[in-house]
Design a protein around this motif. Sequence first.
Motif, PDB file in Angstrom:
ATOM      1  N   LEU A  96       1.190  -1.160  -0.082  1.00 43.54           N
ATOM      2  CA  LEU A  96      -0.124  -0.196   0.193  1.00 43.54           C
ATOM      3  C   LEU A  96       0.636   1.386  -0.156  1.00 43.54           C
ATOM      4  CD1 LEU A  96      -3.184  -0.977   2.276  1.00 43.54           C
ATOM      5  CD2 LEU A  96      -2.699  -1.066  -0.017  1.00 43.54           C
ATOM      6  N   THR A  97       0.309   2.219  -0.053  1.00 50.00           N
ATOM      7  CA  THR A  97       0.609   3.516  -0.064  1.00 50.00           C
ATOM      8  C   THR A  97       1.392   4.218   1.655  1.00 50.00           C
ATOM      9  OG1 THR A  97      -0.679   4.942  -0.357  1.00 50.00           O
ATOM     10  CG2 THR A  97       0.500   4.607  -2.579  1.00 50.00           C
ATOM     11  N   PRO A  98       2.138   4.834   1.554  1.00 51.97           N
ATOM     12  CA  PRO A  98       2.579   4.509   2.927  1.00 51.97           C
ATOM     13  C   PRO A  98       1.409   5.304   3.814  1.00 51.97           C
ATOM     14  CG  PRO A  98       4.643   5.612   1.361  1.00 51.97           C
ATOM     15  CD  PRO A  98       3.550   5.247   0.754  1.00 51.97           C
ATOM     16  N   ARG A  99       0.866   6.246   3.629  1.00 51.04           N
ATOM     17  CA  ARG A  99      -0.671   6.746   3.515  1.00 51.04           C
ATOM     18  C   ARG A  99      -1.476   6.597   4.294  1.00 51.04           C
ATOM     19  NH1 ARG A  99      -1.943  12.042   3.653  1.00 51.04           N
ATOM     20  NH2 ARG A  99      -4.129  13.087   4.288  1.00 51.04           N
ATOM     21  N   ARG A 100      -2.115   5.587   2.869  1.00 55.07           N
ATOM     22  CA  ARG A 100      -2.913   4.777   3.002  1.00 55.07           C
ATOM     23  C   ARG A 100      -2.608   2.869   4.234  1.00 55.07           C
ATOM     24  NH1 ARG A 100      -5.284   3.362  -2.367  1.00 55.07           N
ATOM     25  NH2 ARG A 100      -6.505   5.455  -2.733  1.00 55.07           N
ATOM     26  N   ARG A 101      -1.342   3.329   4.611  1.00 54.57           N
ATOM     27  CA  ARG A 101      -0.699   2.152   5.345  1.00 54.57           C
ATOM     28  C   ARG A 101      -0.887   2.532   6.849  1.00 54.57           C
ATOM     29  NH1 ARG A 101       3.985   0.424   2.716  1.00 54.57           N
ATOM     30  NH2 ARG A 101       5.315   2.287   3.972  1.00 54.57           N
ATOM     31  N   GLU A 102      -0.175   3.825   7.158  1.00 52.59           N
ATOM     32  CA  GLU A 102      -0.789   4.262   7.976  1.00 52.59           C
ATOM     33  C   GLU A 102      -2.333   4.183   8.835  1.00 52.59           C
ATOM     34  OE1 GLU A 102       1.112   5.750  11.350  1.00 52.59           O
ATOM     35  OE2 GLU A 102       1.642   4.768   9.989  1.00 52.59           O
TER      36      GLU A 102
END
Length: 108
Positions: free
Chosen positions: A18-24
């Motif tokens: 996932l993108t870092p933002r979505r993963r976070e």
Amino acid sequence: MEPRVETAYLLDFYGALLTPRRREMMRMRYEEDMSLSEIGAQAGVSRQAASEAMRAAREKLEQYEEKLGLVKRYLAITAEAESCLKALDAGDEAEARRRLNNILQIER
């Protein structure tokens, strides 16, 4: 399987994709049990935007599982290994061998 548990497995296996933002955001929701409002505030977006980002992330995780099947494979192997151990504890060598053969079939 409970949806929350399933999502946790999907995150464990595919979260890095996932993108870092979505993963976070997903991490905050499923590991820290934060509300959508709290996640939105932390990410600097609205509650709705946080919800949509997590929905999209969940869909992406499901697509990865559909194509790769790593969670399904892991759960099948784990179940067979547990059954094998139970058979060994019960002294049923034939059943243990059958379960080990099932694991080998899953791996192929």
